[in-house]
Design an enzyme around this catalytic site. Structure first.
Site, PDB file in Angstrom:
ATOM      1  N   LYS A 175       0.805  -1.219   0.000  1.00  0.00           N
ATOM      2  CA  LYS A 175       0.000   0.000   0.000  1.00  0.00           C
ATOM      3  C   LYS A 175       0.842   1.276   0.000  1.00  0.00           C
ATOM      4  O   LYS A 175       0.369   2.331  -0.428  1.00  0.00           O
ATOM      5  CB  LYS A 175      -0.930   0.012   1.212  1.00  0.00           C
ATOM      6  CG  LYS A 175      -2.048  -1.020   1.170  1.00  0.00           C
ATOM      7  CD  LYS A 175      -3.170  -0.591   0.263  1.00  0.00           C
ATOM      8  CE  LYS A 175      -4.405  -1.463   0.430  1.00  0.00           C
ATOM      9  NZ  LYS A 175      -5.534  -1.000  -0.392  1.00  0.00           N
ATOM     10  N   SER A 211      -8.811  -0.315   6.677  1.00  0.00           N
ATOM     11  CA  SER A 211      -8.779  -1.285   7.772  1.00  0.00           C
ATOM     12  C   SER A 211      -7.382  -1.412   8.357  1.00  0.00           C
ATOM     13  O   SER A 211      -7.196  -2.079   9.359  1.00  0.00           O
ATOM     14  CB  SER A 211      -9.251  -2.658   7.282  1.00  0.00           C
ATOM     15  OG  SER A 211      -8.361  -3.156   6.309  1.00  0.00           O
ATOM     16  N   GLU A 230      -9.855 -13.613  -3.911  1.00  0.00           N
ATOM     17  CA  GLU A 230     -10.643 -13.074  -2.802  1.00  0.00           C
ATOM     18  C   GLU A 230     -10.903 -14.150  -1.752  1.00  0.00           C
ATOM     19  O   GLU A 230     -10.846 -15.343  -2.051  1.00  0.00           O
ATOM     20  CB  GLU A 230     -12.016 -12.596  -3.308  1.00  0.00           C
ATOM     21  CG  GLU A 230     -11.973 -11.485  -4.306  1.00  0.00           C
ATOM     22  CD  GLU A 230     -13.374 -11.117  -4.781  1.00  0.00           C
ATOM     23  OE1 GLU A 230     -13.758  -9.949  -4.596  1.00  0.00           O
ATOM     24  OE2 GLU A 230     -14.060 -11.997  -5.329  1.00  0.00           O
ATOM     25  N   GLY A 235     -16.096 -13.120   0.850  1.00  0.00           N
ATOM     26  CA  GLY A 235     -16.203 -11.783   0.257  1.00  0.00           C
ATOM     27  C   GLY A 235     -15.901 -11.792  -1.219  1.00  0.00           C
ATOM     28  O   GLY A 235     -14.951 -11.152  -1.675  1.00  0.00           O
ATOM     29  N   ASP A 269     -17.226 -10.443  -3.853  1.00  0.00           N
ATOM     30  CA  ASP A 269     -17.925  -9.425  -4.651  1.00  0.00           C
ATOM     31  C   ASP A 269     -17.256  -9.217  -6.009  1.00  0.00           C
ATOM     32  O   ASP A 269     -17.930  -8.990  -7.016  1.00  0.00           O
ATOM     33  CB  ASP A 269     -17.977  -8.097  -3.892  1.00  0.00           C
ATOM     34  CG  ASP A 269     -16.594  -7.566  -3.558  1.00  0.00           C
ATOM     35  OD1 ASP A 269     -16.173  -6.589  -4.185  1.00  0.00           O
ATOM     36  OD2 ASP A 269     -15.924  -8.141  -2.679  1.00  0.00           O
ATOM     37  N   SER A 313       1.237  -9.735  -0.402  1.00  0.00           N
ATOM     38  CA  SER A 313       0.878  -8.322  -0.310  1.00  0.00           C
ATOM     39  C   SER A 313       1.294  -7.623   0.968  1.00  0.00           C
ATOM     40  O   SER A 313       1.491  -6.402   0.968  1.00  0.00           O
ATOM     41  CB  SER A 313      -0.636  -8.151  -0.511  1.00  0.00           C
ATOM     42  OG  SER A 313      -1.347  -8.842   0.505  1.00  0.00           O
TER      43      SER A 313
END
Length: 321
Positions: free
Chosen positions: A54, A79, A205, A209, A211, A305
């Site tokens: 990130k 989060s 995913e 979750g 989506d 990640s």
């Protein structure tokens, strides 16, 4: 109509990040290669500044602020990893930062975000709308909102991880990337399509979750309730307009894995590669392990990640508690 970021934006982001972000190692594992019959190349963003990929997107976005934006500062909702990334990037550039975080965010991520100098506002992720709260605070304080994934500069910054991976490892047959809101997957797809056009790209995913998987199948963005999963970095409710645009165009498929598979991934990284990896960081590897014949004999890139996990929780997960 949205103008999606391009690989040229990833190249520009890499130039901004030079000297600020770590060029994280690409590690190999003879055990993984033998067990699954593939050649794995692990891009270890758990060794990135603040412990996750990130930082790339946050620094790239904040580095493009004008003088007025820098004086007012940046605001974000997250989060944990985007929170720390914006907090650290703001400190390095010299601007204030305010982060909206859930009350159940890992203690280590809360502490680190505050430690980087950011102000933290807490909310309940199951009863409150973090985006609405953050937009209100942004208006009240005149701060610039940097969302965790649906922003061209954030996506371009995240794409530098896959760019470095492919530059070091060479062309890949497959690339597995964790998928929350889609910033890393979208950015990785920009780099992979430019540098290894034949590479198959998979977003991964948590089962609870999915989506993104539903969205890819439906051809539109699907919204879900906040998923309950140990992969706290992937507890998103929907993809973004920018990220879905790239994923729909460039990603071959979106896969899912269960929490038990994530724990097995954490255990493998700890025992065989001597790395602490957070549950979300194991999504890509867990899916590659479950791929069977799809990875046999292939050159497989896996983006690890992040490694920001509360150590008490980490130990409990590995112990099966």
């Amino acid at each position: 109509m949205l103008t999606l970021p391009t690989y040229d934006d990833v190249i520009a982001a890499a130039a901004r990040l030079q000297g600020h972000a770590h060029r994280t190692p690409v590690l190999r594992s003879a055990t993984a290669d033998a067990r699954w019959g593939a050649q794995f190349f692990f891009k270890c963003e758990n060794f990135q500044r603040m412990g996750a990929f990130k930082f790339r997107g946050a620094f790239n976005a904040l580095a493009r602020f004008d003088d007025a934006q820098r004086r007012a500062g940046a605001i974000a909702f997250s989060s944990g990893n985007h929170a720390q990334a914006v907090a650290l990037a703001a400190r390095l550039i010299g601007m204030p930062a305010l982060i909206v975080m859930p009350t159940d965010a890992p203690a280590a991520k809360l502490a680190a975000t505050r430690g980087y100098g950011a102000e933290v506002v807490l909310y309940d992720r199951f009863t409150e709308d973090r985006e609405a709260l953050t937009r209100r605070l942004a208006l009240e304080r005149g701060m610039t909102l940097i969302p965790p994934y649906d922003h061209p500069d954030v996506i371009a910054g995240q794409g530098t991880a896959a760019k470095e991976l492919i530059e070091e490892a060479g062309p890949l047959d497959a690339l597995y990337v964790c998928l929350g809101g889609g910033g890393l997957t979208g950015g990785s797809a920009l780099s992979a399509r430019a540098l290894a056009p034949a590479c198959r790209i998979y977003g991964v995913e948590p089962e609870a979750g999915n989506d993104g998987q539903q969205s890819l199948r439906a051809g539109r963005i699907v919204h879900i309730e906040t998923p309950r999963t140990i992969a706290d970095g992937a507890q998103t409710q929907h993809l973004g307009d920018y990220t879905f645009g790239i994923i729909r165009r460039d990603v071959d498929d979106i896969l899912t894995v269960g929490d038990a598979q994530l724990v097995e991934g954490m255990r493998f990284f700890a025992e065989r590669m001597k790395m602490v990896v957070e549950p979300t960081g194991c999504l890509a590897f867990a899916a590659a392990c479950a791929a069977g014949d799809a990875v046999k004999g292939r050159r497989v890139g896996v983006i690890v990640s992040g490694g920001n996990v509360d150590l008490v929780r980490y130990a409990a997960l590995l112990a099966g508690d």
